[in-house]
Enzyme design. Structure first.
Site, short mmCIF file in Angstrom:
data_model
loop_
_atom_site.label_atom_id
_atom_site.label_comp_id
_atom_site.label_asym_id
_atom_site.label_seq_id
_atom_site.Cartn_x
_atom_site.Cartn_y
_atom_site.Cartn_z
N GLU A 124 14.17 68.58 -49.99
CA GLU A 124 12.98 67.79 -50.17
C GLU A 124 12.46 68.40 -51.54
OE1 GLU A 124 9.21 68.81 -48.73
OE2 GLU A 124 9.94 70.00 -46.86
N LYS A 166 2.15 63.31 -53.26
CA LYS A 166 2.96 63.63 -52.04
C LYS A 166 3.16 62.33 -51.33
CE LYS A 166 2.13 66.02 -47.53
NZ LYS A 166 1.33 66.89 -46.54
N LYS A 176 6.10 73.99 -38.70
CA LYS A 176 5.08 75.10 -39.30
C LYS A 176 4.31 75.77 -38.23
CE LYS A 176 4.31 72.34 -42.62
NZ LYS A 176 5.37 71.34 -42.92
N1 PSU Z 1 8.12 73.08 -45.10
C1 PSU Z 1 7.49 74.08 -46.25
N2 PSU Z 1 6.73 73.64 -47.22
C2 PSU Z 1 6.36 72.39 -47.31
C3 PSU Z 1 6.65 71.62 -46.14
C4 PSU Z 1 7.37 71.92 -45.40
O1 PSU Z 1 8.25 75.11 -46.02
O2 PSU Z 1 5.53 72.26 -48.02
C5 PSU Z 1 5.88 70.04 -46.39
C6 PSU Z 1 7.22 69.13 -45.76
O3 PSU Z 1 7.28 68.35 -46.94
C7 PSU Z 1 6.75 68.16 -44.84
C8 PSU Z 1 5.20 68.31 -45.26
O4 PSU Z 1 7.08 67.14 -44.61
O5 PSU Z 1 4.87 69.72 -45.40
C9 PSU Z 1 4.13 68.10 -43.77
O6 PSU Z 1 3.02 67.32 -44.34
P1 PSU Z 1 1.99 66.59 -43.33
O7 PSU Z 1 1.69 67.49 -42.33
O8 PSU Z 1 1.11 65.91 -44.04
O9 PSU Z 1 2.99 65.33 -42.56
#
Ligand code: PSU
Ligand code: MN
Length: 299
Positions: free
Chosen positions: A24, A85, A156
């Protein structure tokens, strides 16, 4: 064929059945600070290659969806200001606008599956956020309908991990620990929650990948949750303290929507003296290595 721009090396590997790992780009553009982000992006690709697979970093450039980037394109993504994003729902509008954008887990997995890639490596998945108003990453629903294996360090640790695991169950996303029955906690080795299955080698994980396709029954993703070794995790006390302060700052500054995750990751990177950055990089490189081994075993 879909209107995807495949890098020549990726197209060749897919046509000949050689292993490919999707990567990604939100990590690069929004998850890691400059200038480390470009260095890490290159290291991730090198790690995939060293383990015998072709890396396919996915991103949108000038509105077009790219599967596999050359070094100039990777640099543009890492260094340009104003890279959007993009979740899966944003891809078509981004095409109409002709913008540059980084793809989240949701967008990357959807594109990868459309291109015929079966294995994807990332850091940590998005999920259910801790506080009201309700905020749930599109990563979850997208994984529910996308046939791909995602190697990650769980979700996360800034999230409500228990609620996220419940949603993954409801949505029918398969979850297995890699050599563990404890769900990893991203920066932390153990999130405090168990999982039902462990996959214990790249070959076993690859058998699950091929069995899913052969059965033709389950359309959703398989999450392979790969924990950091305990001696490489972020100090749990530092983690908890930093998270509490980051969540308070989030509310104080009124950060909402898709800015939440980059804000909290940035908060960690700024308030742990570089420790969270180092851990985040290790997570991604370990996952890239495992994903490449699984893709090679499945090829
Ligand atoms: N994992 C990481 N760093 C990141 C992300 C994931 O170590 O920056 C990113 C991924 O792209 C994931 C996003 O899909 O954070 C989630 O964002 P949101 O909570 O807005 O869906
Ligand atoms: Mn959100």
């Amino acid at each position: 064929m879909n209107d995807l721009v495949l890098a020549p090396e990726v197209a060749e590997a897919l046509a000949t059945g050689n292993p490919v790992v999707a990567l990604e780009s939100t990590i690069i553009a929004h998850g890691l600070p400059r200038p480390e982000n470009l260095k890490v992006a290159r290291e991730i690709e090198a790690t995939v290659r060293a383990a015998g697979a072709v890396p396919a970093t996915i991103a949108v450039l000038g509105g077009r969806v790219h599967v596999g980037l050359d070094d100039e394109q990777l640099t543009r993504l890492a260094e340009a200001d104003g890279v959007a994003k993009l979740s899966a729902r944003d891809l078509a509008v981004a095409a109409a606008k002709g913008v540059d954008g980084a793809t989240t887990v949701a967008a990357t997995s959807a594109v990868a599956a459309a291109a015929g890639i079966r294995v994807f490596a990332t850091g940590g998945l998005g999920g259910v956020h801790r506080d009201a108003p309700y905020d749930e990453s599109a990563d979850l629903v997208t994984l529910a309908r996308t046939p791909i294996a995602v190697v990650c360090a769980g979700v996360k640790s800034i999230l409500d991990v228990g609620a996220t695991l419940e949603r993954l169950e409801t949505l029918g996303v398969a979850v297995a620990g890699y050599r563990t029955l404890r769900f990893p906690g991203f920066y932390l080795t153990d999130s405090g929650f168990p999982v039902d299955w462990s996959l214990d080698s790249p070959e076993e994980a690859a058998r699950a990948v091929t069995a899913r396709a052969a059965q033709g029954v389950h359309r959703g993703a398989l999450v392979v949750a790969n924990p950091l070794p305990a001696d490489e995790q972020l100090d749990p006390a530092l983690h908890d303290r930093t998270l509490a302060q980051g969540l308070a700052a989030l509310e104080e500054q009124g950060v909402t929507g898709k800015a939440v995750t980059p804000f909290l990751l940035g908060w960690f990177h700024e308030h742990t003296g570089g420790a969270s950055l180092e851990v985040n990089v290790r997570i991604i490189l370990r996952n890239a290595d495992l994903a490449a081994r699984i893709a090679a075993a499945a090829a």
